[in-house]
Write a protein that holds these residues in place. Structure first.
Motif, PDB file in Angstrom:
ATOM      1  N   GLY A 238       9.339  -7.930  11.815  1.00 46.90           N
ATOM      2  CA  GLY A 238      10.548  -7.361  11.242  1.00 46.90           C
ATOM      3  C   GLY A 238      10.305  -6.312  10.170  1.00 46.90           C
ATOM      4  O   GLY A 238      11.228  -5.640   9.744  1.00 46.90           O
ATOM      5  N   ALA A 239       9.053  -6.167   9.713  1.00 44.54           N
ATOM      6  CA  ALA A 239       8.744  -5.184   8.670  1.00 44.54           C
ATOM      7  C   ALA A 239       8.567  -3.793   9.282  1.00 44.54           C
ATOM      8  O   ALA A 239       8.283  -3.659  10.467  1.00 44.54           O
ATOM      9  N   LYS A 240       8.761  -2.788   8.461  1.00 44.74           N
ATOM     10  CA  LYS A 240       8.608  -1.398   8.890  1.00 44.74           C
ATOM     11  C   LYS A 240       7.869  -0.625   7.818  1.00 44.74           C
ATOM     12  O   LYS A 240       7.883  -1.004   6.646  1.00 44.74           O
ATOM     13  N   PHE A 241       7.250   0.457   8.227  1.00 41.08           N
ATOM     14  CA  PHE A 241       6.703   1.382   7.245  1.00 41.08           C
ATOM     15  C   PHE A 241       7.860   2.097   6.569  1.00 41.08           C
ATOM     16  O   PHE A 241       8.878   2.374   7.192  1.00 41.08           O
ATOM     17  N   ILE A 242       7.713   2.363   5.295  1.00 40.76           N
ATOM     18  CA  ILE A 242       8.720   3.110   4.548  1.00 40.76           C
ATOM     19  C   ILE A 242       8.157   4.506   4.331  1.00 40.76           C
ATOM     20  O   ILE A 242       7.040   4.659   3.830  1.00 40.76           O
ATOM     21  N   VAL A 243       8.899   5.511   4.737  1.00 38.68           N
ATOM     22  CA  VAL A 243       8.423   6.884   4.604  1.00 38.68           C
ATOM     23  C   VAL A 243       9.423   7.709   3.799  1.00 38.68           C
ATOM     24  O   VAL A 243      10.585   7.333   3.669  1.00 38.68           O
ATOM     25  N   GLY A 244       8.949   8.815   3.288  1.00 36.99           N
ATOM     26  CA  GLY A 244       9.826   9.716   2.545  1.00 36.99           C
ATOM     27  C   GLY A 244       9.211  11.093   2.475  1.00 36.99           C
ATOM     28  O   GLY A 244       8.009  11.271   2.612  1.00 36.99           O
ATOM     29  N   ASP A 245      10.041  12.060   2.280  1.00 37.84           N
ATOM     30  CA  ASP A 245       9.617  13.438   2.154  1.00 37.84           C
ATOM     31  C   ASP A 245       9.900  13.848   0.706  1.00 37.84           C
ATOM     32  O   ASP A 245      11.052  13.890   0.286  1.00 37.84           O
ATOM     33  N   PHE A 246       8.850  14.091  -0.052  1.00 37.13           N
ATOM     34  CA  PHE A 246       8.976  14.375  -1.471  1.00 37.13           C
ATOM     35  C   PHE A 246       8.679  15.849  -1.742  1.00 37.13           C
ATOM     36  O   PHE A 246       7.868  16.452  -1.061  1.00 37.13           O
ATOM     37  N   GLU A 247       9.313  16.347  -2.749  1.00 42.45           N
ATOM     38  CA  GLU A 247       9.088  17.716  -3.203  1.00 42.45           C
ATOM     39  C   GLU A 247       8.540  17.654  -4.619  1.00 42.45           C
ATOM     40  O   GLU A 247       9.080  16.934  -5.469  1.00 42.45           O
TER      41      GLU A 247
ATOM     42  N   TRP B  29       0.846  -1.186   0.000  1.00 46.14           N
ATOM     43  CA  TRP B  29       0.000   0.000   0.000  1.00 46.14           C
ATOM     44  C   TRP B  29       0.879   1.231   0.000  1.00 46.14           C
ATOM     45  O   TRP B  29       1.969   1.231   0.570  1.00 46.14           O
ATOM     46  N   ILE B  30       0.391   2.280  -0.628  1.00 49.44           N
ATOM     47  CA  ILE B  30       1.061   3.577  -0.594  1.00 49.44           C
ATOM     48  C   ILE B  30       0.042   4.620  -0.174  1.00 49.44           C
ATOM     49  O   ILE B  30      -1.055   4.680  -0.742  1.00 49.44           O
ATOM     50  N   GLU B  31       0.389   5.380   0.832  1.00 50.12           N
ATOM     51  CA  GLU B  31      -0.426   6.516   1.239  1.00 50.12           C
ATOM     52  C   GLU B  31       0.347   7.777   0.896  1.00 50.12           C
ATOM     53  O   GLU B  31       1.540   7.856   1.132  1.00 50.12           O
ATOM     54  N   SER B  32      -0.345   8.726   0.326  1.00 49.95           N
ATOM     55  CA  SER B  32       0.263   9.994  -0.026  1.00 49.95           C
ATOM     56  C   SER B  32      -0.516  11.097   0.691  1.00 49.95           C
ATOM     57  O   SER B  32      -1.717  11.249   0.471  1.00 49.95           O
ATOM     58  N   ILE B  33       0.173  11.829   1.551  1.00 51.44           N
ATOM     59  CA  ILE B  33      -0.462  12.873   2.350  1.00 51.44           C
ATOM     60  C   ILE B  33       0.153  14.210   1.940  1.00 51.44           C
ATOM     61  O   ILE B  33       1.370  14.343   1.895  1.00 51.44           O
ATOM     62  N   TYR B  34      -0.686  15.170   1.641  1.00 53.74           N
ATOM     63  CA  TYR B  34      -0.233  16.451   1.116  1.00 53.74           C
ATOM     64  C   TYR B  34      -0.358  17.546   2.172  1.00 53.74           C
ATOM     65  O   TYR B  34      -1.397  17.672   2.815  1.00 53.74           O
ATOM     66  N   TYR B  35       0.710  18.323   2.294  1.00 54.49           N
ATOM     67  CA  TYR B  35       0.777  19.452   3.217  1.00 54.49           C
ATOM     68  C   TYR B  35       1.181  20.697   2.435  1.00 54.49           C
ATOM     69  O   TYR B  35       1.710  20.598   1.329  1.00 54.49           O
ATOM     70  N   LYS B  36       0.986  21.871   3.021  1.00 50.80           N
ATOM     71  CA  LYS B  36       1.409  23.125   2.387  1.00 50.80           C
ATOM     72  C   LYS B  36       2.919  23.170   2.260  1.00 50.80           C
ATOM     73  O   LYS B  36       3.461  23.577   1.236  1.00 50.80           O
ATOM     74  N   ASP B  37       3.602  22.780   3.332  1.00 52.85           N
ATOM     75  CA  ASP B  37       5.054  22.802   3.388  1.00 52.85           C
ATOM     76  C   ASP B  37       5.490  22.005   4.614  1.00 52.85           C
ATOM     77  O   ASP B  37       4.653  21.427   5.317  1.00 52.85           O
ATOM     78  N   ARG B  38       6.789  21.959   4.864  1.00 54.76           N
ATOM     79  CA  ARG B  38       7.303  21.170   5.998  1.00 54.76           C
ATOM     80  C   ARG B  38       6.760  21.688   7.331  1.00 54.76           C
ATOM     81  O   ARG B  38       6.417  20.908   8.211  1.00 54.76           O
TER      82      ARG B  38
END
Length: 100
Positions: free
Chosen positions: A87-96, A48-57
Motif C-alpha cells: 500500500g505504500a508509494k514513493f512520494i515525488v515532487g518537483d522543486f524549484e 529515505w530521500i533522494e534528490s536528483i538535480y537537472y538543468k531544467d524540466r
C-alpha cells in the motif's frame, strides 16, 4: 542500490544526485514534526530521500525518456517498489531552487 541508481542517472546526464536516510525520530523543537510521522513511517521502517538535480524540466524529461527505454532501469524500479510495504508509494515532487 543507491550507488547503482546514481551510476545510471549519471550515465543519462543528471547534474547531481544525493541520497539521505533519516537517522532518528526525535524533533527537539516545539512546533516542528518529524518527517517520519508525516509520511506515516513505522518505527521499523526507514525514510529515505533522494534528490536528483537537472538543468531544467526539459533536461529532466530527456533523462527520464532515456531511462524509460533502459531495461535495467525498469528492473531497478521494480526492485525498489518491491521494498515498499504493501500500500505504500514513493512520494515525488518537483522543486524549484529559491534565491535567498
Amino acid at each position: 542500490m543507491c550507488k547503482e541508481a546514481y551510476d545510471m542517472f549519471k550515465q543519462y546526464g543528471i547534474l547531481h544526485y544525493d541520497a539521505f536516510k533519516l537517522n532518528n525520530s526525535d524533533v527537539p523543537m516545539e512546533g516542528f514534526a518529524n518527517i517520519a510521522s508525516i509520511v506515516s513511517a513505522n518505527i521499523d521502517e526507514e525514510v529515505w530521500i533522494e534528490s536528483i538535480y537537472y538543468k531544467d524540466r526539459q533536461h529532466m524529461n530527456e533523462v527520464m525518456a532515456k531511462m524509460e527505454k533502459d531495461e535495467k532501469a525498469g528492473q531497478m524500479m521494480k526492485q525498489s517498489m518491491d521494498l515498499l510495504p504493501p500500500g505504500a508509494k514513493f512520494i515525488v515532487g518537483d522543486f524549484e531552487r529559491l534565491s535567498v
